[in-house]
Design an enzyme around this catalytic site. Sequence first.
Site, PDB file in Angstrom:
ATOM      1  N   GLU A 177       0.840  -1.215   0.000  1.00 29.77           N
ATOM      2  CA  GLU A 177       0.000   0.000   0.000  1.00 29.77           C
ATOM      3  C   GLU A 177       0.872   1.261   0.000  1.00 29.77           C
ATOM      4  O   GLU A 177       0.731   2.147   0.845  1.00 29.77           O
ATOM      5  CB  GLU A 177      -0.976  -0.002   1.187  1.00 29.77           C
ATOM      6  CG  GLU A 177      -1.997  -1.121   1.088  1.00 29.77           C
ATOM      7  CD  GLU A 177      -3.190  -0.998   2.033  1.00 29.77           C
ATOM      8  OE1 GLU A 177      -3.217  -0.102   2.885  1.00 29.77           O
ATOM      9  OE2 GLU A 177      -4.108  -1.830   1.893  1.00 29.77           O
ATOM     10  N   GLU A 295      -4.807  -8.921   0.227  1.00 28.94           N
ATOM     11  CA  GLU A 295      -5.587  -8.644   1.441  1.00 28.94           C
ATOM     12  C   GLU A 295      -7.043  -8.577   1.017  1.00 28.94           C
ATOM     13  O   GLU A 295      -7.392  -7.781   0.131  1.00 28.94           O
ATOM     14  CB  GLU A 295      -5.169  -7.319   2.099  1.00 28.94           C
ATOM     15  CG  GLU A 295      -3.788  -7.369   2.723  1.00 28.94           C
ATOM     16  CD  GLU A 295      -3.372  -6.068   3.405  1.00 28.94           C
ATOM     17  OE1 GLU A 295      -4.251  -5.330   3.899  1.00 28.94           O
ATOM     18  OE2 GLU A 295      -2.158  -5.795   3.414  1.00 28.94           O
TER      19      GLU A 295
HETATM   20  O1  AHR Z   1      -4.962  -5.613   7.344  1.00 28.25           O
HETATM   21  C1  AHR Z   1      -4.840  -4.399   8.017  1.00 28.25           C
HETATM   22  C2  AHR Z   1      -4.199  -3.314   7.172  1.00 28.25           C
HETATM   23  O2  AHR Z   1      -5.014  -3.021   6.093  1.00 28.25           O
HETATM   24  C3  AHR Z   1      -2.854  -3.652   6.554  1.00 28.25           C
HETATM   25  O3  AHR Z   1      -1.805  -3.422   7.416  1.00 28.25           O
HETATM   26  C4  AHR Z   1      -2.796  -2.712   5.384  1.00 28.25           C
HETATM   27  O4  AHR Z   1      -2.073  -3.225   4.305  1.00 28.25           O
HETATM   28  C5  AHR Z   1      -4.251  -2.462   5.034  1.00 28.25           C
HETATM   29  O5  AHR Z   1      -4.531  -1.125   4.959  1.00 28.25           O
END
Ligand code: AHR
Length: 498
Positions: A177, A295
């Site tokens: 990110e 994610e």
């Molecule tokens: O999963 C929690 C957070 O969400 C992670 O650290 C980040 O990559 C995303 O914003």
Amino acid sequence: MIETTLAVREDQPIGRISPRLYGHFAEHLGRCCYDGLWIGTNNTQIPHYKGFRADVVDALRAMPVPMLRWPGGCYADHYHWRDGIGPSNQRPTRLGLSCGLQVEDDNSLGTHEFMYLCQLLGAEPYLAGNMGSGSAQELCDWVEYCNTTVNTTLARERTSNGSASPFGVKLWGVGNENWGCGGNYDVEFYAREYRRYATMLRHVDPAAELVACGQEDEWNTKFMETNRRHLELMDHLSIHRYWIHGGAEIDFTEEQYYALLNEAHETEDFVLRTSAIIQEYAGSNSRPIGIALDEWGVWHPEARSWGPDSQNHRTPITYEQANTMRDAVATAIALEGFHRQCNILTLANLAQIVNVLHAPVMTDGASIWLTPTYYVLQLHKPHIGATALPVEITHGYTQPAANTDINVVSATASVRDGQTAVTLINRHHDQPASVTLIASQSQIESAYIISGDRPNSTNDLNNPIRIQSANLQVNPDGVNQWRIELSPHSIATLQFRS
Ligand code: AHR
């Protein structure tokens, strides 16, 4: 009663459902890594495998966990891997930084411990590198430390820390990110920096699969445009998707129930849009570029300080949240899309593996319980590594209340060594469904269902097995036809005998 007919198309194989689509994510955030997975080698209260909770590891192994991403998330862009090697009493205590938290981090769970966890779980490791506060050299050194077969000083250090054999880590995230917590880069700058890092990393390990940080369509398009002459430096483009429009974790309305399911459903569209952008630039590029949805999952308002309804967050935010049957149905909906897109979606990681966000396993002191999401993932086990098959809805019934043309009952199927497995979902909030399934199979091997009294039924510390999988009655209903009764908001898997 909802009546529907589904047909498994054994004649139209889609592709292989890579085990990497069933990946998980362990971040040093809240009680995920420390406390959830790692309790330390000196713990005398809870049984452990060299520091990893035995009950958690055993449950995860049975789920299973084919691939595991670590150490972040946002945490990765502050992480210096050298802090986590060597004798643990000599490791530095640093500020553990992720998602606004600041904690003491003694680095007792480092590279060797993570590799041991992967070995215990039978999981492929996926390491996320630091592009926020680190350097290309630091990441090159981590790759060399983990993977080199040449007798270098770093390889000798790895040996003296307990592993003469290289770890052979294939998957490397080049930042996380980076449009936000990973450095607030603008896209062109990130793309150029990615190019520099990737060039250097490839020199160290030409077999490493590099994952570039993507975001939404605009970022992804500009990233591909900026690096259009260097696409050979990319193996996967990472995208993240959290479902946040479902209202409260437990006290949600029927409308919010469908809103969350629809968000889960739309994850597939996001994958398709990302693929179209990649295709526009990569075309028939000899080295294919996959999509890494590294994610994904539900992020309820109780566990975040941003987004819809976040004024209702708990204080302090622990990133822990309830997991209900609604979340289990949403999980199955996403997995259906992953199977359909298994030729373009190359890996996916549910966020996160224990205690944090959409976790399949929760702990509290010495207690552990499995969430409805755990059981739904376990129901999908027969599909992992099998060939995905389409399931045609020959007579459907679309979702009420949500103004969509999404079918209430849907299914995904796969075949391995002649053995077909079908997972069905009844998304309806409160109506059962009677399903006619057409599949050219003559005998049922097994059939299990996960259901709950209400869409917001959940397991918790005091009711740890309210939801679990149960045997399902399946009756023959004519030649190559089966009748299945699905309770509302339920998921079932049938395995046929070859
Ligand atoms: O999963 C929690 C957070 O969400 C992670 O650290 C980040 O990559 C995303 O914003």
